[in-house]
Design a protein around this motif. Structure first.
Motif, PDB file in Angstrom:
ATOM      1  N   ARG A 108       1.066  -1.002   0.511  1.00 29.52           N
ATOM      2  CA  ARG A 108       0.019  -0.207   0.270  1.00 29.52           C
ATOM      3  C   ARG A 108       0.967   1.408  -0.291  1.00 29.52           C
ATOM      4  O   ARG A 108       0.637   2.178  -0.936  1.00 29.52           O
ATOM      5  CB  ARG A 108      -0.638  -0.250   1.253  1.00 29.52           C
ATOM      6  CG  ARG A 108      -1.662   1.144   0.926  1.00 29.52           C
ATOM      7  CD  ARG A 108      -2.537   1.063   1.924  1.00 29.52           C
ATOM      8  NE  ARG A 108      -3.488   1.882   2.178  1.00 29.52           N
ATOM      9  CZ  ARG A 108      -4.878   2.358   3.318  1.00 29.52           C
ATOM     10  NH1 ARG A 108      -5.407   1.406   3.665  1.00 29.52           N
ATOM     11  NH2 ARG A 108      -5.850   2.908   3.144  1.00 29.52           N
TER      12      ARG A 108
ATOM     13  N   TRP B 100      -3.602  10.708  -1.938  1.00 28.27           N
ATOM     14  CA  TRP B 100      -4.006   9.903  -2.331  1.00 28.27           C
ATOM     15  C   TRP B 100      -4.757   8.628  -1.278  1.00 28.27           C
ATOM     16  O   TRP B 100      -5.290   7.610  -0.908  1.00 28.27           O
ATOM     17  CB  TRP B 100      -2.965   8.712  -2.417  1.00 28.27           C
ATOM     18  CG  TRP B 100      -2.913   7.424  -3.032  1.00 28.27           C
ATOM     19  CD1 TRP B 100      -2.863   6.753  -3.832  1.00 28.27           C
ATOM     20  CD2 TRP B 100      -2.463   6.673  -2.060  1.00 28.27           C
ATOM     21  NE1 TRP B 100      -2.973   5.979  -4.128  1.00 28.27           N
ATOM     22  CE2 TRP B 100      -2.965   5.363  -2.601  1.00 28.27           C
ATOM     23  CE3 TRP B 100      -2.248   6.843  -0.822  1.00 28.27           C
ATOM     24  CZ2 TRP B 100      -2.657   3.903  -2.301  1.00 28.27           C
ATOM     25  CZ3 TRP B 100      -2.170   5.002  -0.545  1.00 28.27           C
ATOM     26  CH2 TRP B 100      -1.805   3.943  -0.885  1.00 28.27           C
ATOM     27  N   TRP B 101      -3.946   9.522   0.874  1.00 26.81           N
ATOM     28  CA  TRP B 101      -4.145   8.958   1.750  1.00 26.81           C
ATOM     29  C   TRP B 101      -5.521   9.461   1.922  1.00 26.81           C
ATOM     30  O   TRP B 101      -7.152   8.458   2.891  1.00 26.81           O
ATOM     31  CB  TRP B 101      -3.281   9.060   2.625  1.00 26.81           C
ATOM     32  CG  TRP B 101      -2.129   8.584   2.596  1.00 26.81           C
ATOM     33  CD1 TRP B 101      -0.443   8.916   2.063  1.00 26.81           C
ATOM     34  CD2 TRP B 101      -1.552   6.737   3.260  1.00 26.81           C
ATOM     35  NE1 TRP B 101       0.141   8.171   2.448  1.00 26.81           N
ATOM     36  CE2 TRP B 101      -0.484   6.453   2.318  1.00 26.81           C
ATOM     37  CE3 TRP B 101      -2.793   6.489   3.608  1.00 26.81           C
ATOM     38  CZ2 TRP B 101      -0.086   5.163   3.301  1.00 26.81           C
ATOM     39  CZ3 TRP B 101      -1.973   4.887   3.670  1.00 26.81           C
ATOM     40  CH2 TRP B 101      -1.741   4.395   3.432  1.00 26.81           C
TER      41      TRP B 101
ATOM     42  N   LYS C 287      -7.351   6.928   0.480  1.00 22.76           N
ATOM     43  CA  LYS C 287      -8.057   5.397   0.470  1.00 22.76           C
ATOM     44  C   LYS C 287      -8.178   4.474   2.040  1.00 22.76           C
ATOM     45  O   LYS C 287      -8.611   4.262   2.334  1.00 22.76           O
ATOM     46  CB  LYS C 287      -6.333   5.337   0.349  1.00 22.76           C
ATOM     47  CG  LYS C 287      -5.755   4.816  -1.404  1.00 22.76           C
ATOM     48  CD  LYS C 287      -6.726   3.359  -2.223  1.00 22.76           C
ATOM     49  CE  LYS C 287      -6.576   3.733  -3.133  1.00 22.76           C
ATOM     50  NZ  LYS C 287      -6.911   2.534  -3.965  1.00 22.76           N
ATOM     51  N   CYS C 288      -8.682   5.855   3.028  1.00 26.83           N
ATOM     52  CA  CYS C 288      -8.723   6.332   3.897  1.00 26.83           C
ATOM     53  C   CYS C 288     -10.133   6.597   4.200  1.00 26.83           C
ATOM     54  O   CYS C 288     -10.864   6.601   3.718  1.00 26.83           O
ATOM     55  CB  CYS C 288      -7.755   6.434   4.580  1.00 26.83           C
ATOM     56  SG  CYS C 288      -6.182   6.701   5.169  1.00 26.83           S
TER      57      CYS C 288
END
Length: 148
Positions: free
Chosen positions: A72, A143-144, A147-148
């Protein structure tokens, strides 16, 4: 509390950055002590010292740290560098062209009497590197967040 893996990653990044700075400034101080004010003779050695510091940062920061990342985190880094670097180049290229169009008067006023081709190259290189780092951090945060 950071995990052992995170501590190891941060440690290898710190070694990469500290080593690169130490190599560059140590070699530059030694080269300038030997050659003094003869910049023409010192220039190739300073370039070699800079290359050595970048090689150190790449070797430690990339090869050692990359193996310690999970999939990841590897995906996050690849995407952030791709998007961030591309965005930085696309944003800084028009700025460089505009500076060329006006004859570089903005840069000439900025650096004053120290304006040499090397100084202008360094300003462009440092500006591009900072733009890449900033846009990479923004892309990574995006991005984080996605994705989170």
């Amino acid at each position: 509390m950071p995990s052992r893996r995170q501590v190891a990653i941060f440690g290898s990044i710190a070694v990469a950055v500290f080593g690169a700075v130490l190599i560059w400034f140590g070699a530059a101080a030694l080269i300038l002590a030997v050659y003094g004010h003869d910049r023409q003779s010192a220039a190739p050695w300073l370039a070699l010292a800079k290359f050595a510091s970048l090689a150190w940062a790449a070797a430690v920061g990339w090869m050692i740290t990359w193996r310690r990342l999970d999939e990841r985190e590897k995906d996050a880094r690849k995407l952030a560098w791709f998007i961030g670097s591309t965005t930085a180049i696309l944003l800084t290229a028009p700025i460089m062209l505009l500076w060329l169009e006006n004859g570089g008067t903005v840069l000439a006023r900025l650096v004053g009497h120290r304006g040499t081709p090397g100084v202008y190259f360094a300003l462009g290189w440092v500006g591009l590197v900072f733009a890449q780092l900033l846009s990479t951090l923004v892309a990574r945060a995006g991005w984080w967040a996605a994705k989170c």
